[in-house]
Design a protein around this motif. Structure first.
Motif, short mmCIF file in Angstrom:
data_model
loop_
_atom_site.label_atom_id
_atom_site.label_comp_id
_atom_site.label_asym_id
_atom_site.label_seq_id
_atom_site.Cartn_x
_atom_site.Cartn_y
_atom_site.Cartn_z
N GLY A 1 -10.05 20.36 -8.54
CA GLY A 1 -10.80 20.95 -7.45
C GLY A 1 -10.40 22.39 -7.20
N MET A 2 -10.52 22.81 -5.94
CA MET A 2 -10.15 24.17 -5.58
C MET A 2 -8.67 24.41 -5.86
N TYR A 3 -8.33 25.65 -6.19
CA TYR A 3 -6.94 26.04 -6.45
C TYR A 3 -6.34 25.26 -7.62
N ARG A 4 -7.20 24.72 -8.50
CA ARG A 4 -6.75 23.99 -9.69
C ARG A 4 -5.94 22.75 -9.33
N ILE A 5 -6.22 22.16 -8.19
CA ILE A 5 -5.50 20.98 -7.73
C ILE A 5 -6.27 19.73 -8.13
N LEU A 6 -5.58 18.74 -8.67
CA LEU A 6 -6.19 17.46 -9.02
C LEU A 6 -6.38 16.66 -7.74
N GLU A 7 -7.62 16.29 -7.44
CA GLU A 7 -7.92 15.62 -6.18
C GLU A 7 -9.06 14.62 -6.36
N PRO A 8 -9.26 13.73 -5.36
CA PRO A 8 -10.35 12.75 -5.47
C PRO A 8 -11.70 13.43 -5.65
N ARG B 1 -1.85 -1.31 -3.92
CA ARG B 1 -2.96 -0.46 -3.47
C ARG B 1 -2.42 0.97 -3.39
N ILE B 2 -2.97 1.84 -4.23
CA ILE B 2 -2.48 3.20 -4.35
C ILE B 2 -3.43 4.15 -3.60
N VAL B 3 -2.85 5.01 -2.80
CA VAL B 3 -3.60 5.93 -1.95
C VAL B 3 -3.12 7.34 -2.25
N VAL B 4 -4.05 8.31 -2.30
CA VAL B 4 -3.67 9.72 -2.46
C VAL B 4 -4.35 10.54 -1.36
N PRO B 5 -3.72 11.63 -0.92
CA PRO B 5 -4.32 12.45 0.11
C PRO B 5 -5.20 13.55 -0.46
N TRP B 6 -6.12 14.03 0.36
CA TRP B 6 -6.87 15.24 0.03
C TRP B 6 -7.10 16.00 1.34
N CYS B 7 -7.30 17.31 1.22
CA CYS B 7 -7.39 18.17 2.40
C CYS B 7 -8.85 18.47 2.71
N ASN B 8 -9.28 18.16 3.94
CA ASN B 8 -10.66 18.41 4.34
C ASN B 8 -10.84 19.85 4.82
N ASP B 9 -12.06 20.20 5.22
CA ASP B 9 -12.36 21.58 5.60
C ASP B 9 -11.64 22.01 6.87
N GLU B 10 -11.17 21.03 7.65
CA GLU B 10 -10.45 21.35 8.89
C GLU B 10 -8.95 21.52 8.63
N GLY B 11 -8.54 21.43 7.37
CA GLY B 11 -7.12 21.58 7.06
C GLY B 11 -6.30 20.35 7.36
N GLU B 12 -6.97 19.18 7.42
CA GLU B 12 -6.26 17.92 7.68
C GLU B 12 -6.30 17.04 6.43
N THR C 1 0.85 -1.18 0.00
CA THR C 1 0.00 0.00 0.00
C THR C 1 0.89 1.24 0.00
N VAL C 2 0.81 2.03 -1.08
CA VAL C 2 1.70 3.17 -1.28
C VAL C 2 0.88 4.45 -1.36
N MET C 3 1.27 5.45 -0.59
CA MET C 3 0.64 6.76 -0.71
C MET C 3 1.48 7.64 -1.61
N TYR C 4 0.88 8.09 -2.71
CA TYR C 4 1.47 9.09 -3.59
C TYR C 4 0.84 10.44 -3.26
N TYR C 5 1.59 11.52 -3.43
CA TYR C 5 0.93 12.83 -3.52
C TYR C 5 0.63 13.08 -5.00
N VAL C 6 -0.35 13.92 -5.28
CA VAL C 6 -0.63 14.34 -6.66
C VAL C 6 -0.03 15.73 -6.81
N ASP C 7 0.87 15.88 -7.77
CA ASP C 7 1.65 17.12 -7.86
C ASP C 7 0.79 18.34 -8.12
N VAL C 8 1.22 19.46 -7.54
CA VAL C 8 0.63 20.77 -7.79
C VAL C 8 1.76 21.74 -8.13
N ARG C 9 1.41 22.76 -8.91
CA ARG C 9 2.35 23.80 -9.30
C ARG C 9 3.66 23.20 -9.81
N ALA C 10 4.80 23.55 -9.18
CA ALA C 10 6.10 23.15 -9.74
C ALA C 10 6.71 21.95 -9.03
#
Length: 206
Positions: free
Chosen positions: A107-114, A81-92, A55-64
């Motif tokens: 999504g918001m800020y032009r970030i690719l997210e679930p 099993r591939i996992v990616v993070p996303w930021c909830n309303d509480e900043g977590e 089980t590997v967590m990747y980040y999805v790149d933003v900006r540079a």
């Protein structure tokens, strides 16, 4: 080759900000980001820590940032099993089990997210304790695994709850490497920092 960190005469917090500014500028000016990112992710995927992880967590790149989105299809096809993070309303950061690139949207800020309609499904949520490898972005790094992000602490909160034996592997362009990142007691060292030029062995969470 690491760069001398700026602001040696500044207090740690101000020095970190000076390093962030320099690293951001270096990263923006990095030529051939796609090709260099592929070199970095190829090196990552050949590492024993990656090969052994189920089980590997990747980040999805933003900006540079070092780009990961081109590597995700191969990762998804590998049987891991591939996992990616996303930021909830509480900043977590919360973790999402990614099974197809179609499950991501801008999504918001032009970030690719679930996708919003999927991220709260019980079968898509993954506890951080189930990760066997965590791939970490950042702004600046040093050869000891020292890291500075954007200063918001999103990843620090997540990594505090990861299992101690789970490797933390950061991806960076060589231009993001400095001789020393000022680290505070709550900051977390990486186990490895992978660039197009080297794999640096960090201190990890010792």
């Amino acid at each position: 080759m690491t760069e001398t960190a700026p602001g040696t005469d500044l207090p740690p917090a101000e020095r970190k900000q000076a390093i962030r500014e320099r690293a951001h500028a270096n990263r923006r000016e990095q030529p051939d980001k796609d090709d260099v990112s592929r070199q970095i992710t190829d090196r990552l995927m050949a590492m024993p820590e990656y090969e052994q992880a189920a089980t590997v967590m990747y980040y999805v790149d933003v900006r540079a940032e070092v780009r990961t989105r081109h590597a995700l299809p191969d990762a998804l096809a590998s049987g891991k099993r591939i996992v990616v993070p996303w930021c909830n309303d509480e900043g977590e950061l919360e973790l999402f089990h990614l099974e197809s690139m179609d499950e991501l949207e801008i999504g918001m800020y032009r970030i690719l997210e679930p996708r919003q309609d999927l991220r709260r499904l019980p079968e898509k949520q993954v506890p951080v304790e189930e990760l066997n490898l965590i791939i970490v972005p950042g702004v600046g790094f040093d050869p000891q695994g020292g890291r500075t992000g954007h200063g918001k602490g999103y990843y620090d909160k997540l990594l505090e709850n990861a299992r101690p034996e789970t490797p933390l592997v950061a991806l960076a362009f060589e231009c993001q490497m400095f001789d020393e990142i000022p680290m505070q007691s709550h900051d977390i060292y990486m186990d490895k920092v992978v660039t197009e030029a080297a794999v640096y062995d960090g201190r990890g969470r010792t």
